[in-house]
Design an enzyme around this catalytic site. Sequence first.
Site, PDB file in Angstrom:
ATOM      1  N   THR A  34      -2.559   5.701  -4.344  1.00 41.51           N
ATOM      2  CA  THR A  34      -1.712   6.481  -3.501  1.00 41.51           C
ATOM      3  C   THR A  34      -0.019   6.154  -4.369  1.00 41.51           C
ATOM      4  O   THR A  34       0.876   6.748  -4.245  1.00 41.51           O
ATOM      5  CB  THR A  34      -1.526   6.001  -2.244  1.00 41.51           C
ATOM      6  N   THR A  35       0.038   4.887  -4.822  1.00 35.80           N
ATOM      7  CA  THR A  35       1.458   4.500  -5.530  1.00 35.80           C
ATOM      8  C   THR A  35       1.482   5.385  -6.698  1.00 35.80           C
ATOM      9  O   THR A  35       2.422   5.790  -7.336  1.00 35.80           O
ATOM     10  CB  THR A  35       1.362   3.055  -5.474  1.00 35.80           C
ATOM     11  N   ASP A  77      -9.024   0.640   1.031  1.00 36.84           N
ATOM     12  CA  ASP A  77      -9.006   1.197  -0.391  1.00 36.84           C
ATOM     13  C   ASP A  77     -10.350   0.784  -1.320  1.00 36.84           C
ATOM     14  O   ASP A  77     -10.947   1.411  -1.894  1.00 36.84           O
ATOM     15  CB  ASP A  77      -7.676   0.441  -1.162  1.00 36.84           C
ATOM     16  N   ASP A 129       0.952  -1.052   0.058  1.00 37.93           N
ATOM     17  CA  ASP A 129      -0.068   0.044   0.036  1.00 37.93           C
ATOM     18  C   ASP A 129       0.977   1.200   0.050  1.00 37.93           C
ATOM     19  O   ASP A 129       1.654   1.547   0.749  1.00 37.93           O
ATOM     20  CB  ASP A 129      -0.952   0.014   1.459  1.00 37.93           C
TER      21      ASP A 129
END
Length: 545
Positions: free
Chosen positions: A107-108, A407, A74
């Site tokens: 987010t990545t 998520d 994550d």
Amino acid sequence: MAEPQIAYAQDEYGRPFIVVREQGKKTRAQGIQALKNHISAARTVAQIVRTSLGPRGLDKILISPDGDIQVTNDGATIMQNMELENQIARLMVQLSSSQDDEIGDGTTGVVVLAGALLEQSESLLDRGIHPIRIADGFERACTVAVQALEKVADRVEFSLGAGNQEELLKTAKTSLGSKIVSKASDLFARIAVDSVLSVADLERKDVDFELIKVDGKVGGSLEDTTLVKGVVIDKDFSHPQMPREVRDAKIAILTCPFEPPRPKTKHKLDINSVEEYKKLQEYEKKTFEDMIRRVKECGANLVICQWGFDDEANHLLLQHDLPAVRWVGGPEIELIAIATNGRIVPRFEDLSPDKLGTAGLVKEVGFGTTRDKMLIIEECANPRAVTVFVRGSNKMIIDEAKRALHDAICVVRNLVRDNRVVYGGGAAEIVGSIAVAKAADEIATLEQYAMRAFASALDAIPLALAENSGYSPIETLAEVKSRQVNEGDPKLGIDCMGSGDNDMKRCRVFDPMVSKRQQLLLATQLVRAVLKIDDVIEQHNVDGE
């Protein structure tokens, strides 16, 4: 001949000050060199999380200073646990946190995209283009890319009926595909969809996250994870002889302790005889019975107390047939009050029938080989409160399952707010890249170079996906990109799972439109902020040490 006297600067205790020659070992970076230092720091952070992108992305093991271990891919978790000293690297962490707070997913990708944009801007700086012109070109390109995505976005139609939620499930499964819990993605996707739709207001297009509680306990397997239409609290009834379940519960929610009031002075009470002790004991018993009488008179048949009570109070509660739960934490108390439509009561004098919460069933359940006990409050007055009860073989699995579920829930929440989706597997980024490159050819000003660099930076996402999936990155991207251009099909992306099909619609790989748009906007804003920083940076010059 007398030796010369040396005067030392001393503190108030007569100890000499130690003067360190730090200033001589610092260099000052200005202008282009300062910008390159910023870019280098940001690229390093982006390279760390780049390998975690996509369903075949690799996990990272994070070891805290006290030895706790986390295994996760994550992006937000990895970024938050990195100990970074460089200020620009910390900006990348804040970028990831912004995406996580506002969208909850991607987010990545936003960090990888920002790193690619900064990498492209470095080559433009080497060609003598001013940083502000680069930032202006990037913002212009970002607008073009967002418009291109809005043109190809599909709408997902869904309703509260079970038969009309297939597209929501597909999008939730896309989010879960890269997580440790992917083997149970069908179950987790269904839980995410059901939990969001339970608390969603479809008319206002709003989801109250406060009503969704995610709790976990070690034991069992991921497949044992369940969605409870109510509240789960990690407590049991205060006395083992109290009933295991209470039907048609009228709940008194108290934040005051079951004990006599203490004098608010520093004086102590001396007991010198047996009679005085018996008087004190009688006073305490009378106080307890008065408290229990107040609770019974208002119609309550269950007490949930934030504080504890001693064995005497516990015994009296059992004698008066009043089940009780003690040491329930503040957040749980608030959630119980919301779920049961009850009021939190700070004093026994304030108890009244209209302040009681109602629930159809409160039961104590035991599970696992150790027979751990938990309370489940079901059939609440407010049916919109739900709890996801996660099970797993160890704490690491449960923590990662909670992050994955967060998520997935955020993805479904985003579709309730805006039901447009674009296609995953890098298809959306390739669409944006083609549109920006085409727009750059029609611009005569210097921004065209920055726009072409933006198009190249967008290719970093599908390149990383192909690389993490074991394909030849450049060859795979070139093939998919040429097919998109020639066939005009925006659904073509990187076949990360090796299914033999590049059509992301058939592969059921979707991303919410709001997530992609936010990624582009946040990455572009961060790059502009970095390119505008031309202040003096002081760094230790370790070469001379």
